[in-house]
Design a protein around this motif. Structure first.
Motif, PDB file in Angstrom:
ATOM      1  N   SER A   1      30.691   3.149  47.688  1.00  0.00           N
ATOM      2  CA  SER A   1      30.107   4.277  47.745  1.00  0.00           C
ATOM      3  C   SER A   1      28.456   3.816  48.249  1.00  0.00           C
ATOM      4  CB  SER A   1      29.577   4.680  46.209  1.00  0.00           C
ATOM      5  OG  SER A   1      28.884   5.801  46.194  1.00  0.00           O
ATOM      6  N   LYS A   2      28.308   2.517  47.787  1.00  0.00           N
ATOM      7  CA  LYS A   2      27.116   2.026  48.532  1.00  0.00           C
ATOM      8  C   LYS A   2      27.110   1.877  50.224  1.00  0.00           C
ATOM      9  CE  LYS A   2      25.584  -0.662  44.574  1.00  0.00           C
ATOM     10  NZ  LYS A   2      25.477  -1.958  43.964  1.00  0.00           N
ATOM     11  N   ASP A   3      28.126   1.325  50.341  1.00  0.00           N
ATOM     12  CA  ASP A   3      28.424   1.429  51.851  1.00  0.00           C
ATOM     13  C   ASP A   3      28.476   2.689  52.712  1.00  0.00           C
ATOM     14  OD1 ASP A   3      28.797  -1.505  51.566  1.00  0.00           O
ATOM     15  OD2 ASP A   3      30.881  -1.463  51.727  1.00  0.00           O
ATOM     16  N   LEU A   4      28.872   3.769  52.095  1.00  0.00           N
ATOM     17  CA  LEU A   4      28.737   5.152  52.422  1.00  0.00           C
ATOM     18  C   LEU A   4      27.370   5.593  52.661  1.00  0.00           C
ATOM     19  CD1 LEU A   4      31.796   6.949  50.644  1.00  0.00           C
ATOM     20  CD2 LEU A   4      31.820   6.362  53.079  1.00  0.00           C
ATOM     21  N   SER A   5      26.575   5.342  51.866  1.00  0.00           N
ATOM     22  CA  SER A   5      25.116   5.444  52.087  1.00  0.00           C
ATOM     23  C   SER A   5      24.540   4.964  53.422  1.00  0.00           C
ATOM     24  CB  SER A   5      24.306   4.949  50.809  1.00  0.00           C
ATOM     25  OG  SER A   5      24.758   5.572  49.532  1.00  0.00           O
TER      26      SER A   5
ATOM     27  N   ILE B   1      37.169   9.712  47.729  1.00  0.00           N
ATOM     28  CA  ILE B   1      37.476   8.536  47.130  1.00  0.00           C
ATOM     29  C   ILE B   1      37.657   8.261  45.657  1.00  0.00           C
ATOM     30  CG2 ILE B   1      36.493   5.849  47.059  1.00  0.00           C
ATOM     31  CD1 ILE B   1      35.408   6.426  50.032  1.00  0.00           C
ATOM     32  N   ARG B   2      36.629   9.444  45.032  1.00  0.00           N
ATOM     33  CA  ARG B   2      36.689   9.256  43.808  1.00  0.00           C
ATOM     34  C   ARG B   2      38.085  10.035  43.252  1.00  0.00           C
ATOM     35  NH1 ARG B   2      30.767  10.165  42.690  1.00  0.00           N
ATOM     36  NH2 ARG B   2      31.115  11.842  44.468  1.00  0.00           N
ATOM     37  N   LEU B   3      38.560  11.017  43.890  1.00  0.00           N
ATOM     38  CA  LEU B   3      39.679  11.467  43.459  1.00  0.00           C
ATOM     39  C   LEU B   3      41.009  10.703  43.657  1.00  0.00           C
ATOM     40  CD1 LEU B   3      39.111  15.178  45.067  1.00  0.00           C
ATOM     41  CD2 LEU B   3      39.133  14.542  42.357  1.00  0.00           C
TER      42      LEU B   3
ATOM     43  N   ILE C   1      33.151  12.443  51.612  1.00  0.00           N
ATOM     44  CA  ILE C   1      34.052  11.359  51.685  1.00  0.00           C
ATOM     45  C   ILE C   1      33.872  10.618  50.331  1.00  0.00           C
ATOM     46  CG2 ILE C   1      34.031   8.879  52.465  1.00  0.00           C
ATOM     47  CD1 ILE C   1      33.067  10.089  55.116  1.00  0.00           C
ATOM     48  N   ARG C   2      32.830  10.516  49.486  1.00  0.00           N
ATOM     49  CA  ARG C   2      32.697  10.024  48.204  1.00  0.00           C
ATOM     50  C   ARG C   2      33.518  10.808  47.127  1.00  0.00           C
ATOM     51  NH1 ARG C   2      26.817   9.565  48.791  1.00  0.00           N
ATOM     52  NH2 ARG C   2      26.445   7.373  48.813  1.00  0.00           N
TER      53      ARG C   2
END
Length: 188
Positions: free
Chosen positions: A78-82, A101-103, A97-98
């Motif tokens: 998630s940090k990389d997605l930022s 990934i969460r699902l 995208i987050r």
């Protein structure tokens, strides 16, 4: 409730769950559990853990929310997605995208819980901001304003520069309710 100060409602640090820097999430959770078992000040249990440095000074706090965030798998991704914002991807695309990934990620697996249990508290603790402090001699109305305007569940209480306790919103709420009852509001 005239001249009611923070000092009358604060919980001393000695009654609060504390851990040192370097403590694992699992040991922090055990410390919180132990503090909750010992604590009988009203019906509201502790919801956070204070993190202390080598000099026993408060350097951070871990709320139940922060604990769940530490457990949530994919936090590093998630940090990389930022970082995708640098390439002009929209907030909606990044959030999509987050969410995907969460699902797709299971949080309560043995592997995920074991990984989270070994994390050090400094990896996910929240460092106090200036608006999270209140002097023990402050009137309660100042503390209420800080709790409400900052959307805080508690404030760190200071005597001079030393943190001596915690003022919890639950205790302030109970005091307000008792104050209203004392005024016999609603009776005709």
């Amino acid at each position: 409730m005239k001249n009611f100060t923070v000092k009358k409602l604060l919980l001393p640090i000695s009654e609060y769950a504390t851990v040192s820097l370097g403590t694992t999430l699992f040991d922090a959770i055990l410390a919180l559990e132990q503090a909750q078992e010992k604590f009988y000040h009203g019906k509201y249990q502790h919801r956070a853990i204070l993190v202390l440095d080598d000099e026993k000074k408060v350097v951070g706090r871990i709320s139940q929310h922060r604990i769940l965030k530490a457990i949530e798998a994919g936090e590093e991704l998630s940090k990389d997605l930022s970082k995708l914002k640098m390439f002009n991807f929209s907030d909606a695309y990044i959030e999509n995208i987050r969410e995907t990934i969460r699902l797709d990620t299971k949080i309560f697996t043995q592997q995920a819980l074991k990984k989270a249990a070994g994390k050090k508290v400094e990896e996910f603790m929240q460092k106090p901001t200036p608006d999270e402090y209140v002097a023990e001699s402050s009137p309660l109305d100042i503390a209420v304003h800080k709790l409400v305007s900052g959307n805080h569940l508690s404030l760190l209480v200071k005597r001079d520069e030393e943190i001596i306790g915690v003022l919890r919103i639950a205790d302030v709420f109970v005091a307000a309710c008792h104050g209203m009852k004392a005024l016999n509001i609603g009776e005709k």
